[in-house]
Write a protein that holds these residues in place. Structure first.
Motif: not given
Length: 477
Positions: A138, A142, A287, A290, A307, A310-311, A314
């Protein structure tokens, strides 16, 4: 070797209540358990409802439906645990509570109705695996989703949930409440009273109770609302105990089963078209996820997500969704109502949220717990959810304000709300049935406000040049 449960108990008893407002650290069990339980109560029915609706639409038999409900609760516990305590790079290490996503309901149900349950669950598994793998990278893609897109998606998520909240508050699904399109106040007043008392209890508790206990306002509101609902004995739909009937051992203890043990699955159930359509909704849901992670860190931790968060978050949602499909359930996503609780209480401790995962595990293995939670009246849920869902709208607005009300951002947000959300206010626009399956799938996507607002905001974020912000500035001499 010391008893690990005794060590865990000692760890929590020696903790500090102040740690509830930090990601890590021990919190006394007397605080951690009620904080965690209110997360379960706020999401439990929403976690089961899409499964019940989907299984009804695809006309699944009782065995498949029962397993799907149990799997949905079990997988919510698994996904939440992985988000809290990552397995390698999988998991956000954030106080994220996951549950069954309403975003997938229309498309998944159409796939199941058109091609069968085998195709439906295979599409969920394959789509989840693809998104899980993409989620690991991501940090690479992203940046192509600009901040205004994530903010608009959170705003859209809040707007879409408002309808759910007000429907529950008004108990619209209760038989007799709406007759020929007219709300029947003569029948509905007890439900409205219960919803209002639940809402008022939560507000008064949060306003007047001091100290850390003020953060269990949702739990207190639910408890008071439930007790008041029990007083209306003449209204047999207010608290329905019919689910609390047990006829066999599996009614007391059971485990989820893989979907292919419930009905035959063939190679012909593998259909590329169905997988691609479900994958499109996975992109929208990613999305949305996120956006939820961003709003969680913004409102609960006062910063933007990294990051890695988020990764990991996800990837965890994707792989957990694939696992859910394997056990005959629907895809999962981070739950916005639980983000709302974090925003309201500021309780972000991972071990506190883990208490909610433990309750979900127990509810999935011991059906009486799950069935009891399903007796919570719609009016009681509406009384607590209305404020939480409203807070998601405000979080979206705050995110837009945080990135700036530039001319470009205002235009993107305005068109996304006006066109993207506006289309969903006219259901007849997408109600038609067409000969081409892809068009029918597209109509289902357009019925989803989050999907609409994501697509519109994403396209406009690239179509509208950044120079648009400077057009009205006076030119230098």
């Amino acid at each position: 070797m010391k008893n690990p449960f005794r060590r865990l108990k000692s760890y929590y008893q020696s903790g500090s209540t102040d740690n509830a407002f930090r990601l890590d650290g021990a919190v006394p069990l007397s605080r951690a358990i009620p904080f965690g339980i209110q997360h379960v109560l706020s999401m439990f029915v929403a976690n089961v409802a899409p499964v019940l609706i989907c299984m009804s639409l695809v006309q699944a038999d009782a065995a498949v439906t029962t397993n799907a409900i149990q799997s949905a609760v079990f997988m919510a516990a698994v996904a939440t645990t992985i988000q809290l305590f990552p397995i390698g790079p999988i998991g956000g290490r954030l106080p994220i509570v996951c549950g069954t996503s309403f975003t997938f309901l229309g498309v998944v149900a159409m796939v199941g109705s058109s091609y069968g349950l085998g195709t439906m669950f295979l599409s969920i598994v394959i789509g989840g695996l693809i998104i899980g793998i993409l989620g690991l990278f991501a940090s690479k893609w992203r940046r192509f989703i600009k901040p205004i897109v994530s903010a608009v998606v959170v705003l859209g998520l809040g707007l879409s949930l408002l309808k759910v909240g007000i429907n529950d508050f008004l108990s619209l699904s209760t038989p007799g409440i709406v007759d020929n399109g007219v709300y029947q106040f003569g029948i509905a007043w007890p439900y409205l009273l219960v919803a209002f008392i639940t809402l008022l209890t939560g507000i008064l508790w949060q306003v007047f109770v001091k100290g850390v206990w003020k953060n269990v306002s949702i739990l207190v509101g639910l408890a008071v609302g439930y007790i008041v609902a029990l007083c209306f004995t003449g209204y047999n739909h207010m608290v329905d105990f019919s689910a609390l009937t047990f006829t066999s051992v599996t009614d007391f203890i059971n485990v989820p089963r893989p979907f292919f043990t419930l009905f035959p699955v063939q190679w012909s159930d593998f259909k590329i078209g169905a997988i691609l359509v479900v994958l499109l909704i996975y992109v929208v849901s990613t999305t949305e996820g996120i956006g939820s992670i961003s709003s969680l860190t913004s409102s609960g931790l006062g910063r933007e997500p990294t990051d890695r968060e988020i990764s990991g978050g996800t990837a965890a949602s994707g792989f957990a969704s694939a696992f859910a499909g394997f056990f005959g359930a629907m895809p999962l996503s981070p739950y916005a109502q639980n983000v709302g609780i974090v925003n309201q209480t500021k309780v972000v401790n991972r071990f506190v949220i883990f208490m909610s995962a433990i309750v979900l595990f127990l509810a999935s293995l011991f059906p009486p717990i799950s069935r009891f939670l399903q007796t919570i009246p719609q009016a009681v849920l509406g009384g607590t959810m209305l404020m939480l869902f409203s807070s998601i709208v405000l979080i979206g607005m705050q995110m837009i304000a945080g990135i700036g009300f530039t001319k470009k951002n205002v235009l993107i947000a305005s068109l996304s709300v006006g066109l993207g959300y506006g289309l969903t206010l006219v259901p007849s626009f997408t109600a038609g049935t067409y000969e081409v399956d892809f068009v029918n799938y597209l109509m289902l996507v357009l019925q989803n406000p989050v999907a609409n607002m994501f697509i519109i905001s994403l396209l406009l974020s690239y179509i509208i040049p950044d120079s648009f912000n400077n057009e009205d500035k006076p030119k230098e001499a």
